[in-house]
Design a protein around this motif. Structure first.
Motif, short mmCIF file in Angstrom:
data_model
loop_
_atom_site.label_atom_id
_atom_site.label_comp_id
_atom_site.label_asym_id
_atom_site.label_seq_id
_atom_site.Cartn_x
_atom_site.Cartn_y
_atom_site.Cartn_z
N UNK A 198 -40.74 -27.14 -32.84
CA UNK A 198 -40.72 -28.16 -31.78
C UNK A 198 -41.10 -27.55 -30.44
N UNK A 199 -40.49 -26.42 -30.13
CA UNK A 199 -40.81 -25.75 -28.86
C UNK A 199 -39.82 -24.64 -28.54
N UNK A 200 -40.33 -23.44 -28.34
CA UNK A 200 -39.50 -22.32 -27.91
C UNK A 200 -40.18 -21.62 -26.75
N UNK A 201 -39.41 -21.30 -25.73
CA UNK A 201 -39.94 -20.59 -24.56
C UNK A 201 -38.99 -19.47 -24.19
N UNK A 202 -39.54 -18.27 -24.06
CA UNK A 202 -38.74 -17.10 -23.71
C UNK A 202 -39.39 -16.37 -22.54
N UNK A 203 -38.59 -16.07 -21.54
CA UNK A 203 -39.04 -15.26 -20.42
C UNK A 203 -38.35 -13.91 -20.53
N UNK A 204 -39.17 -12.85 -20.59
CA UNK A 204 -38.67 -11.49 -20.78
C UNK A 204 -38.84 -10.69 -19.49
N UNK A 205 -37.73 -10.15 -19.00
CA UNK A 205 -37.76 -9.21 -17.88
C UNK A 205 -37.47 -7.84 -18.48
N UNK A 206 -38.47 -6.97 -18.51
CA UNK A 206 -38.34 -5.65 -19.14
C UNK A 206 -38.29 -4.55 -18.09
N UNK A 207 -37.14 -3.89 -17.99
CA UNK A 207 -36.97 -2.81 -17.03
C UNK A 207 -36.85 -1.47 -17.73
N UNK A 208 -36.49 -0.45 -17.00
CA UNK A 208 -36.29 0.88 -17.56
C UNK A 208 -34.90 0.93 -18.20
N UNK A 209 -34.88 1.03 -19.52
CA UNK A 209 -33.62 1.16 -20.24
C UNK A 209 -32.91 -0.13 -20.54
N UNK A 210 -33.49 -1.29 -20.15
CA UNK A 210 -32.83 -2.56 -20.46
C UNK A 210 -33.82 -3.71 -20.37
N UNK A 211 -33.51 -4.79 -21.05
CA UNK A 211 -34.30 -6.02 -20.98
C UNK A 211 -33.35 -7.20 -20.77
N UNK A 212 -33.88 -8.20 -20.10
CA UNK A 212 -33.16 -9.46 -19.91
C UNK A 212 -34.04 -10.57 -20.46
N UNK A 213 -33.48 -11.39 -21.33
CA UNK A 213 -34.24 -12.46 -21.96
C UNK A 213 -33.59 -13.81 -21.66
N UNK A 214 -34.39 -14.73 -21.19
CA UNK A 214 -33.94 -16.11 -20.99
C UNK A 214 -34.73 -16.97 -21.95
N UNK A 215 -34.05 -17.65 -22.84
CA UNK A 215 -34.73 -18.38 -23.91
C UNK A 215 -34.21 -19.81 -24.03
#
Length: 252
Positions: A198-215
């Motif tokens: 149906x629909x999936x959207x993910x925004x990935x913030x990739x830093x040094x040693x960690x990632x943040x995902x908003x989905x």
């Protein structure tokens, strides 16, 4: 009772809107428009919007970009606000919508989900906070019948991030191929098409040693239908201006 003219009633989203409207007390589908629909609805369906002769309060559009001129013409002649849920417009068509909104009421959103628009609000602040130390990528997934790519929602999220970052000029990279290291000011937008997603959207913030995902994951089309009906209720008394889901959410 708010009466809706549903343009594109025979499509998947048109059917979802029709079903959702039946559970509403203050809104109803008065008429529909669909060139090829063979589905039996409890309201009259016309082949062309120019043929509609039933009084309505607002036009709800889930059709295709090539229907825009006819849609705007009917709105102009009948003095009706429009809720546009169609995506894939060209820059020229978007300019036409913006110009039309100076003398008419138009609501346009790339995604009618309240959840997606809540995510979009969060991104405005989060992007400013994280950009200097994080790379940003967007991954969107849809069913194999979706026509436009990347999705209108992916572009909505990307534009929000871009507008939030004042320190640098941001560019979009639609997918990646070959040997090309990522530049920090690039937002990669990756489209996946398959099955009945149906629909999936993910925004990935990739830093040094960690990632943040908003989905955000849409489990059914009902979420878009409910949002579209809320937009129609919001727009029913509007005369001029360009609106989106932020305006609807700000009334809560």
């Amino acid at each position: 009772m708010i009466k809706i003219l549903l343009n594109g009633c025979g499509g998947k989203m048109g059917t979802a809107v029709t079903n959702s409207a039946e559970a509403q007390n203050n809104i109803t589908i008065a008429a529909g428009v669909d060139k090829t629909s063979k589905t039996n609805f409890n309201y009259p369906v016309f082949k062309s919007i120019s043929e509609v002769n039933i009084p309505c309060d607002v036009i709800l559009d889930f059709s295709r970009p090539d229907a825009l001129d006819e849609l705007l013409d009917y709105s102009d002649k009948n003095n009706l606000p429009i809720v546009i849920c169609t995506t894939g417009y060209s820059k020229e068509e978007l300019n036409k919508i913006n110009e039309f909104s100076k003398t008419h009421a138009i609501f346009r959103s790339a995604n009618m989900s309240i959840g997606i628009n809540a995510v979009n609000i969060i991104l405005k602040e989060l992007s400013q906070l994280l950009y200097d130390n994080y790379d940003i990528e967007i991954i969107e997934k849809h069913h194999n019948q979706k026509v436009d790519s990347p999705s209108g929602t992916a572009l909505l999220l990307a534009d929000t991030i871009k507008d939030s970052i004042k320190s640098e000029t941001i560019s979009y990279i639609n997918g990646r191929s070959g040997i090309s290291p990522k530049k920090h000011n690039e937002i990669g937008i990756h489209a996946v098409r398959g099955g009945s997603i149906v629909g999936e959207h993910e925004v990935l913030f990739a830093g040094i040693g960690e990632t943040i995902e908003i989905k955000h994951t849409a489990i059914s089309r009902e979420v878009f239908a409910v949002g579209a009906l809320k937009a129609c209720a919001f727009m029913a008394d509007k005369k001029t201006g360009l609106y989106d889901m932020n305006n609807v959410l700000s009334t809560k």
